[in-house]
Design a protein around this motif. Sequence first.
Motif, PDB file in Angstrom:
ATOM      1  N   PHE A   1      -0.204   7.400   0.245  1.00 59.30           N
ATOM      2  CA  PHE A   1      -1.272   6.816   1.066  1.00 59.30           C
ATOM      3  C   PHE A   1      -2.156   7.865   1.733  1.00 59.30           C
ATOM      4  O   PHE A   1      -3.381   7.755   1.726  1.00 59.30           O
ATOM      5  N   THR A   2      -1.528   8.878   2.352  1.00 59.52           N
ATOM      6  CA  THR A   2      -2.351   9.857   3.070  1.00 59.52           C
ATOM      7  C   THR A   2      -3.131  10.758   2.110  1.00 59.52           C
ATOM      8  O   THR A   2      -4.186  11.271   2.467  1.00 59.52           O
ATOM      9  N   ASN A   3      -2.639  10.938   0.889  1.00 60.03           N
ATOM     10  CA  ASN A   3      -3.421  11.686  -0.103  1.00 60.03           C
ATOM     11  C   ASN A   3      -4.651  10.897  -0.527  1.00 60.03           C
ATOM     12  O   ASN A   3      -5.739  11.454  -0.686  1.00 60.03           O
ATOM     13  N   VAL A   4      -4.476   9.588  -0.722  1.00 61.95           N
ATOM     14  CA  VAL A   4      -5.627   8.741  -1.060  1.00 61.95           C
ATOM     15  C   VAL A   4      -6.626   8.756   0.089  1.00 61.95           C
ATOM     16  O   VAL A   4      -7.847   8.873  -0.118  1.00 61.95           O
TER      17      VAL A   4
ATOM     18  N   PHE B   1      -0.851  -0.889  -1.926  1.00 66.96           N
ATOM     19  CA  PHE B   1      -0.671   0.180  -2.907  1.00 66.96           C
ATOM     20  C   PHE B   1      -2.055   0.519  -3.446  1.00 66.96           C
ATOM     21  O   PHE B   1      -3.003  -0.258  -3.320  1.00 66.96           O
ATOM     22  N   ALA B   2      -2.153   1.682  -4.045  1.00 66.89           N
ATOM     23  CA  ALA B   2      -3.415   2.083  -4.677  1.00 66.89           C
ATOM     24  C   ALA B   2      -3.130   3.204  -5.660  1.00 66.89           C
ATOM     25  O   ALA B   2      -2.188   3.982  -5.492  1.00 66.89           O
ATOM     26  N   PHE B   3      -3.974   3.281  -6.691  1.00 67.74           N
ATOM     27  CA  PHE B   3      -3.945   4.375  -7.655  1.00 67.74           C
ATOM     28  C   PHE B   3      -5.299   5.073  -7.576  1.00 67.74           C
ATOM     29  O   PHE B   3      -6.319   4.494  -7.939  1.00 67.74           O
TER      30      PHE B   3
ATOM     31  N   ILE C   1     -11.993   7.339  -9.281  1.00 66.75           N
ATOM     32  CA  ILE C   1     -11.914   5.905  -9.044  1.00 66.75           C
ATOM     33  C   ILE C   1     -10.614   5.560  -8.354  1.00 66.75           C
ATOM     34  O   ILE C   1      -9.611   6.267  -8.515  1.00 66.75           O
ATOM     35  N   ILE C   2     -10.631   4.493  -7.569  1.00 64.78           N
ATOM     36  CA  ILE C   2      -9.427   3.966  -6.945  1.00 64.78           C
ATOM     37  C   ILE C   2      -9.216   2.543  -7.443  1.00 64.78           C
ATOM     38  O   ILE C   2     -10.136   1.724  -7.406  1.00 64.78           O
ATOM     39  N   TYR C   3      -8.016   2.262  -7.915  1.00 63.94           N
ATOM     40  CA  TYR C   3      -7.606   0.908  -8.239  1.00 63.94           C
ATOM     41  C   TYR C   3      -6.800   0.402  -7.046  1.00 63.94           C
ATOM     42  O   TYR C   3      -5.697   0.887  -6.777  1.00 63.94           O
ATOM     43  N   ALA C   4      -7.371  -0.560  -6.316  1.00 62.95           N
ATOM     44  CA  ALA C   4      -6.746  -1.067  -5.098  1.00 62.95           C
ATOM     45  C   ALA C   4      -6.223  -2.483  -5.311  1.00 62.95           C
ATOM     46  O   ALA C   4      -6.701  -3.217  -6.188  1.00 62.95           O
ATOM     47  N   SER C   5      -5.264  -2.866  -4.494  1.00 61.77           N
ATOM     48  CA  SER C   5      -4.727  -4.226  -4.581  1.00 61.77           C
ATOM     49  C   SER C   5      -5.773  -5.227  -4.086  1.00 61.77           C
ATOM     50  O   SER C   5      -6.653  -4.884  -3.288  1.00 61.77           O
ATOM     51  N   GLY C   6      -5.635  -6.470  -4.545  1.00 68.57           N
ATOM     52  CA  GLY C   6      -6.587  -7.497  -4.140  1.00 68.57           C
ATOM     53  C   GLY C   6      -6.641  -7.680  -2.637  1.00 68.57           C
ATOM     54  O   GLY C   6      -7.719  -7.883  -2.063  1.00 68.57           O
ATOM     55  N   MET C   7      -5.498  -7.560  -1.962  1.00 69.20           N
ATOM     56  CA  MET C   7      -5.475  -7.760  -0.516  1.00 69.20           C
ATOM     57  C   MET C   7      -6.138  -6.614   0.239  1.00 69.20           C
ATOM     58  O   MET C   7      -6.455  -6.749   1.425  1.00 69.20           O
ATOM     59  N   ASP C   8      -6.373  -5.505  -0.440  1.00 67.55           N
ATOM     60  CA  ASP C   8      -6.992  -4.333   0.197  1.00 67.55           C
ATOM     61  C   ASP C   8      -8.473  -4.161  -0.163  1.00 67.55           C
ATOM     62  O   ASP C   8      -9.104  -3.234   0.334  1.00 67.55           O
ATOM     63  N   MET C   9      -9.012  -5.006  -1.006  1.00 64.57           N
ATOM     64  CA  MET C   9     -10.346  -4.741  -1.541  1.00 64.57           C
ATOM     65  C   MET C   9     -11.428  -4.693  -0.457  1.00 64.57           C
ATOM     66  O   MET C   9     -12.312  -3.842  -0.495  1.00 64.57           O
ATOM     67  N   GLU C  10     -11.369  -5.587   0.504  1.00 65.10           N
ATOM     68  CA  GLU C  10     -12.389  -5.569   1.559  1.00 65.10           C
ATOM     69  C   GLU C  10     -12.335  -4.264   2.340  1.00 65.10           C
ATOM     70  O   GLU C  10     -13.366  -3.629   2.599  1.00 65.10           O
ATOM     71  N   LEU C  11     -11.116  -3.841   2.706  1.00 64.35           N
ATOM     72  CA  LEU C  11     -10.945  -2.580   3.432  1.00 64.35           C
ATOM     73  C   LEU C  11     -11.398  -1.403   2.583  1.00 64.35           C
ATOM     74  O   LEU C  11     -12.107  -0.506   3.067  1.00 64.35           O
TER      75      LEU C  11
ATOM     76  N   SER D   1       5.791  13.825  -5.762  1.00 66.62           N
ATOM     77  CA  SER D   1       6.481  12.730  -5.069  1.00 66.62           C
ATOM     78  C   SER D   1       6.327  11.382  -5.764  1.00 66.62           C
ATOM     79  O   SER D   1       6.849  10.378  -5.278  1.00 66.62           O
ATOM     80  N   LEU D   2       5.631  11.337  -6.899  1.00 69.92           N
ATOM     81  CA  LEU D   2       5.406  10.056  -7.572  1.00 69.92           C
ATOM     82  C   LEU D   2       6.748   9.426  -7.964  1.00 69.92           C
ATOM     83  O   LEU D   2       7.580  10.066  -8.599  1.00 69.92           O
ATOM     84  N   PRO D   3       6.981   8.150  -7.591  1.00 67.95           N
ATOM     85  CA  PRO D   3       8.246   7.498  -7.954  1.00 67.95           C
ATOM     86  C   PRO D   3       8.449   7.454  -9.469  1.00 67.95           C
ATOM     87  O   PRO D   3       7.484   7.308 -10.230  1.00 67.95           O
ATOM     88  N   PHE D   4       9.701   7.585  -9.883  1.00 62.84           N
ATOM     89  CA  PHE D   4      10.000   7.577 -11.311  1.00 62.84           C
ATOM     90  C   PHE D   4       9.539   6.282 -11.968  1.00 62.84           C
ATOM     91  O   PHE D   4       9.070   6.284 -13.108  1.00 62.84           O
ATOM     92  N   SER D   5       9.655   5.176 -11.237  1.00 64.86           N
ATOM     93  CA  SER D   5       9.261   3.888 -11.804  1.00 64.86           C
ATOM     94  C   SER D   5       7.773   3.859 -12.152  1.00 64.86           C
ATOM     95  O   SER D   5       7.372   3.214 -13.132  1.00 64.86           O
ATOM     96  N   THR D   6       6.967   4.575 -11.362  1.00 59.88           N
ATOM     97  CA  THR D   6       5.526   4.655 -11.656  1.00 59.88           C
ATOM     98  C   THR D   6       5.274   5.645 -12.784  1.00 59.88           C
ATOM     99  O   THR D   6       4.507   5.369 -13.713  1.00 59.88           O
ATOM    100  N   TYR D   7       5.926   6.804 -12.701  1.00 64.15           N
ATOM    101  CA  TYR D   7       5.801   7.807 -13.762  1.00 64.15           C
ATOM    102  C   TYR D   7       6.111   7.214 -15.130  1.00 64.15           C
ATOM    103  O   TYR D   7       5.424   7.475 -16.124  1.00 64.15           O
ATOM    104  N   SER D   8       7.142   6.373 -15.191  1.00 70.60           N
ATOM    105  CA  SER D   8       7.573   5.823 -16.474  1.00 70.60           C
ATOM    106  C   SER D   8       6.512   4.929 -17.110  1.00 70.60           C
ATOM    107  O   SER D   8       6.514   4.734 -18.325  1.00 70.60           O
ATOM    108  N   LYS D   9       5.599   4.391 -16.306  1.00 72.29           N
ATOM    109  CA  LYS D   9       4.534   3.545 -16.845  1.00 72.29           C
ATOM    110  C   LYS D   9       3.487   4.364 -17.599  1.00 72.29           C
ATOM    111  O   LYS D   9       2.779   3.850 -18.459  1.00 72.29           O
ATOM    112  N   PHE D  10       3.375   5.642 -17.262  1.00 68.36           N
ATOM    113  CA  PHE D  10       2.316   6.483 -17.822  1.00 68.36           C
ATOM    114  C   PHE D  10       2.814   7.456 -18.895  1.00 68.36           C
ATOM    115  O   PHE D  10       2.031   7.968 -19.690  1.00 68.36           O
TER     116      PHE D  10
END
Length: 338
Positions: free
Chosen positions: A25-28, A39-41, A49-59, A94-103
């Motif tokens: 979060f603080t890096n983003v 969450f955000a990518f 580019i930032i891919y943000a969650s729907g609940m965060d789009m306004e912010l 620090s990227l979680p393994f579960s996220t790393y595994s997607k890429f």
Amino acid sequence: MKSHIGNILNDLEKDNVQAYLLTQFTNVEYISNYKPTSFAFCIIKENPIIYASGMDMELARKDSTIEVKEYESYAAMIDELKKEGIKSLAIEPSLPFSTYSKFRDDFEISSKTYIDKQRMIKTPLEIEKIEKATEIAQKSFLELDILNNRNTEKEIAFDLVRFMIGNGADKESFDTIVTSGADSSLPHAIPQAKRLEEPILIDWGALFEGYCSDNTRTMVYSEHQQEIWDIVAEAHDKAIKAIKPGLKCCEIDKVARDIISDYGYGDRFIHSTGHSLGLDIHETPGFSLRDDTIIEKGMVITVEPGIYLEGEFGVRLEDTVSISKRANVIGNLPLNID
């Protein structure tokens, strides 16, 4: 923030990597001024580019200085990157393994600390915010009138946070420590529902516009407590005087540690001498035995030696310094609280 992105793009080019994925979060926030709540990518590339969650789009749309798209799925995000011809992707360590595994099946992955290196050096504006956070925290501490306070540790910690928010803080920058008596020998003691005993150790900080402060003061009452306090104060002061660009961080730790060791308490100094802070309360580099990072102008690091006598009491004294030609203590709170 454009300069931060530009510097990272230069690092990517040097390493022949096409994009850099951030999720912390603080890096983003550091890159875009938008701090996710879900969450955000954040992908640093020629057109970040930032891919943000729907609940965060306004912010995100309100705060972000770079383009924002609503996250749909990993597959859609990966497909867009592949369509741009991206084959190599750097990630945070620090990227979680579960996220790393997607890429990992679609890109050549490498772990890089580009963002950590950027965040080591604070801009003048960042230092101003840390100074303001410190000003708020120190003013609030004095409002406690700690020496005449009859509340419990938990109540005092609550009051200190309330005062900091009243004085302009976003919130506390970490869980406030108010501890006393034998519990003060625990570096990360949790405030208890008990009246203050002796000595009294308070470790606290404010968050202002996203930036942290950090101080510790210990109030002592007996001759033996004062003896330990004096040793810690000497280590604190001499370590600060030793700081200058070009030295290694571990050399500053050695200054403080050698002083405490010379008095026979080396095995009672059980943590490093300090840590950087900024958007996070603990950043790199730090004044520790193993950190050989070269000190540079613009770094902001705490100096917090301590001695902890198990079952008896502990003493820690902490200030935060910003580094120019020398170390400048942030704030004006005396070490000795009368």
